[in-house]
Design an enzyme around this catalytic site. Structure first.
Site, PDB file in Angstrom:
ATOM      1  N   ASN A 194       9.891   1.519   2.288  1.00 60.10           N
ATOM      2  CA  ASN A 194       8.659   1.513   1.496  1.00 60.10           C
ATOM      3  C   ASN A 194       8.388   2.960   1.103  1.00 60.10           C
ATOM      4  OD1 ASN A 194       6.093   1.385   0.483  1.00 60.10           O
ATOM      5  ND2 ASN A 194       5.112   0.726   2.392  1.00 60.10           N
ATOM      6  N   TRP A 195       8.715   3.269  -0.136  1.00 58.45           N
ATOM      7  CA  TRP A 195       8.598   4.663  -0.566  1.00 58.45           C
ATOM      8  C   TRP A 195       7.144   5.104  -0.739  1.00 58.45           C
ATOM      9  CZ3 TRP A 195      12.773   5.732  -4.922  1.00 58.45           C
ATOM     10  CH2 TRP A 195      14.050   5.615  -4.339  1.00 58.45           C
ATOM     11  N   LYS A 196       6.230   4.159  -0.792  1.00 57.36           N
ATOM     12  CA  LYS A 196       4.812   4.463  -1.033  1.00 57.36           C
ATOM     13  C   LYS A 196       4.684   5.295  -2.322  1.00 57.36           C
ATOM     14  CE  LYS A 196       3.986   3.807   3.798  1.00 57.36           C
ATOM     15  NZ  LYS A 196       3.142   4.061   4.986  1.00 57.36           N
ATOM     16  N   GLU A 203      -2.455  -0.230   3.670  1.00 55.64           N
ATOM     17  CA  GLU A 203      -2.982   0.864   2.842  1.00 55.64           C
ATOM     18  C   GLU A 203      -3.677   0.303   1.601  1.00 55.64           C
ATOM     19  OE1 GLU A 203       0.631   3.159   2.683  1.00 55.64           O
ATOM     20  OE2 GLU A 203       0.323   3.750   4.767  1.00 55.64           O
ATOM     21  N   GLU A 258       2.692  -5.042  11.037  1.00 57.28           N
ATOM     22  CA  GLU A 258       2.527  -3.586  10.997  1.00 57.28           C
ATOM     23  C   GLU A 258       1.187  -3.217  11.630  1.00 57.28           C
ATOM     24  OE1 GLU A 258       5.051  -1.697   7.682  1.00 57.28           O
ATOM     25  OE2 GLU A 258       3.121  -2.220   6.830  1.00 57.28           O
TER      26      GLU A 258
HETATM   27  P1  PGA Z   1       5.790   4.436   8.411  1.00 50.11           P
HETATM   28  O1  PGA Z   1       5.222   3.370   7.335  1.00 50.11           O
HETATM   29  O2  PGA Z   1       7.196   4.036   8.729  1.00 50.11           O
HETATM   30  O3  PGA Z   1       5.680   5.759   7.728  1.00 50.11           O
HETATM   31  O4  PGA Z   1       4.896   4.322   9.611  1.00 50.11           O
HETATM   32  C1  PGA Z   1       5.484   1.996   7.466  1.00 50.11           C
HETATM   33  C2  PGA Z   1       4.782   1.218   6.385  1.00 50.11           C
HETATM   34  O5  PGA Z   1       3.656   1.576   6.021  1.00 50.11           O
HETATM   35  O6  PGA Z   1       5.310   0.217   5.852  1.00 50.11           O
END
Ligand code: PGA
Length: 255
Positions: free
Chosen positions: A9-11, A97, A172
């Protein structure tokens, strides 16, 4: 036996130049890994680039969100059909998020899940509790309400549609995302087993088949232990998906 899946997940990270280099490294690093499925979920503007560079490789691609609407006057939104147009396999839905910063709710996330299925995408539906909720002892109730929202919003037949399109769940815990704090493998396993049990109460066939990913500070040092748990079917990886060597080690742990 469920085949493991690792999704990056590159966000909101990347640029055309950075993505080009990262994708080239990922292709080289993952080429020989045959025993699991891999994908990256990229920011919407880079879907065309992801499609162009990843086509024909063993790495699928997807988006990080889809609108709950099919089309129309929804300025700034991106529909599930648009993702499908760019060859996406996956769409992350209901990430914490987005729930926190974009005010998505159980209902809107569930509706987006339905929109993704309708467009032929494989949704990756995220659930998980905050630290306050865990400390208050309501973790299971919170996760159950996030799951039940799908059934309440879309009706019971959604289960068979979801299984046909190989829908994925991701547990998560919000307190583990981006914090470096990972749930202990046993702690994560307990929640994965809980999620599978809740689905089995409705349909044991679906429960046996659905892949449930763990997300929240997955890194090379903890991936093997997490993936060894019987109900953890892979990972949703944020930070470490931006480092091709870390991501490779995590993907290798899934094989
Ligand atoms: P992280 O993010 O590996 O940086 O904790 C995971 C996610 O939000 O899917």
């Amino acid at each position: 036996m469920r085949r493991k899946l690792v999704v990056g997940n590159w966000k909101m990270h990347g640029s055309l130049a950075q993505n080009k280099a990262l994708i080239a490294s990922l292709i080289a690093n993952l080429r020989d890994l045959k025993n699991a499925d891999f994908a990256v979920c990229v920011p919407h503007p880079y879907l065309f680039q992801a499609q162009a560079l990843l086509q024909g490789t063993n790495i699928a691609w997807g988006g990080q969100h889809v609108s709950r609407f099919e089309q129309g006057a929804y300025t700034g939104s991106v529909s599930a059909r648009m993702l499908a147009d760019f060859g996406c396999t996956y769409a992350i839905i209901g990430h914490s998020e987005r729930r926190v910063f974009m005010h998505e709710t159980n209902m809107t996330a569930a509706t987006s899940f339905g929109a993704a299925l309708k467009a032929g995408l494989t949704p990756i539906f995220c659930v998980g509790e905050t630290l306050e909720e865990r400390e208050a002892g309501v973790t299971e109730a919170v996760v159950e309400s996030q799951l039940i929202a799908i059934l309440n919003t879309l009706g019971a037949q959604v289960l068979s549609e979801a299984v046909q399109q190989r829908a994925v769940l991701a547990y998560e815990p919000v307190w583990a995302i981006g914090t470096g704090k990972t749930a202990a493998p046993e702690q994560a396993q307990a929640m994965h087993a809980f999620i599978r049990r809740k689905i089995a109460e409705r349909d044991s066939g679906v429960a046996a088949r659905v892949r449930i990913l763990y997300g929240g500070s997955v890194k090379p040092s903890n991936a093997s232990q997490l993936f060894a748990m019987p109900d953890i079917d892979g990972g949703l990886v944020g930070r470490c998906s931006l480092d091709p060597n870390d991501f490779k080690e995590i993907c290798r742990a899934a094989c």
